[in-house]
Structure formats: structure tokens, C-alpha cells
Design an enzyme around this catalytic site. Structure first.
Site, mmCIF file in Angstrom:
data_model
loop_
_atom_site.group_PDB
_atom_site.id
_atom_site.type_symbol
_atom_site.label_atom_id
_atom_site.label_comp_id
_atom_site.label_asym_id
_atom_site.label_seq_id
_atom_site.Cartn_x
_atom_site.Cartn_y
_atom_site.Cartn_z
ATOM 1 N N CYS A 34 33.857 39.789 33.684
ATOM 2 C CA CYS A 34 33.582 41.180 34.092
ATOM 3 C C CYS A 34 34.871 41.946 34.364
ATOM 4 O O CYS A 34 34.848 43.169 34.463
ATOM 5 C CB CYS A 34 32.670 41.216 35.314
ATOM 6 N N CYS A 103 29.739 37.352 41.944
ATOM 7 C CA CYS A 103 30.565 38.257 42.766
ATOM 8 C C CYS A 103 30.857 37.596 44.114
ATOM 9 O O CYS A 103 31.962 37.737 44.651
ATOM 10 C CB CYS A 103 29.858 39.585 42.976
#
Ligand code: FES
Length: 124
Positions: A34, A103
Site C-alpha cells: 500500500c 495497518c
């Protein structure tokens, strides 16, 4: 709702944002997929994380995870902070969507990295 109130709160009002100029340890990690980057600064006094700050260039979940993770280790002994898992961060945030779990992994890794940096500096 996709995100819990806790996630939204820590995303909108992140705690411990910034950097520590006199940090004892700095950890920087990134996720190649990402492209998000997380940097954690820690200050250690008598074996306790006396201060912690973060800079995250990434998604809302990464910001919320960094904010929560820093809150969870602030004031804790280093050995306890080292045990922080991404699962604990997700639980404290009252959940993250499955595709956002990585995350929270970034937050765990950044903290471990900062503590390792501190321990390496201390030993020489
Ligand atoms: Fe990669 Fe959030 S999407 S850290």
C-alpha cells in the site's frame, strides 16, 4: 458502519502525533503493497517509555492504529511495550475491517523497531 467509533476518534483526533528530537529509539516501517509508512519515536527513562510520538503517512486505519498503539505503550516498561501485539491494538480500537488488519501490524512492527533501536544504542 465499516469503522468503529474508536477508530474514527483516533483517526480524527490522533494522540501523540509528531516527532521527538531527543528520541532514544526510532522505528520506521513501511508496507510495500500500500506504500504506507509509519515512524515511531520513543523516549525511555529508567526502563519506562516516558514519551512516544508518531508520524504516519498512510491510511486512516494506519493513523488510528499508530495513535492507539502509542497510547497503549506510554508509561509502560520497555519489556511490556515489546509484547504489544497488533491484536491488542485492534481490540483496543474495537475492531478493524479484515483488509485493514495489516495497518495494525505496521504499528506493532514500528514499536518493536523503535525499541530494538533503543536497545542497540544502549548496549554500545
Ligand atoms: Fe496499508 Fe493502511 S492501507 S497501512
Amino acid at each position: 458502519m465499516l469503522y468503529s467509533e474508536k477508530v474514527m476518534d483516533h483517526f480524527m483526533n490522533p494522540r501523540n502525533v509528531g516527532k521527538l528530537d531527543d528520541a532514544d529509539g526510532i522505528g520506521e516501517v513501511g508496507n510495500a503493497k500500500c506504500g504506507d509508512i509509519m515512524k515511531i519515536y520513543i523516549k525511555v527513562d529508567n526502563g519506562v517509555i516516558s514519551d512516544v510520538k508518531f508520524q504516519t503517512f498512510g491510511c486512516g486505519s494506519a493513523i488510528a492504529s499508530s495513535s492507539m498503539a502509542t497510547e497503549l505503550i506510554k508509561g509502560k516498561p520497555v519489556h511490556q511495550a515489546l509484547e504489544l501485539t497488533n491484536k491488542a491494538v485492534v481490540e483496543a480500537l474495537e475492531g478493524l475491517p479484515a483488509h485493514k488488519i495489516h495497518c495494525s501490524v505496521l504499528a506493532e512492527e514500528a514499536i518493536k523497531c523503535a525499541i530494538e533501536d533503543y536497545q542497540m544504542k544502549k548496549s554500545c
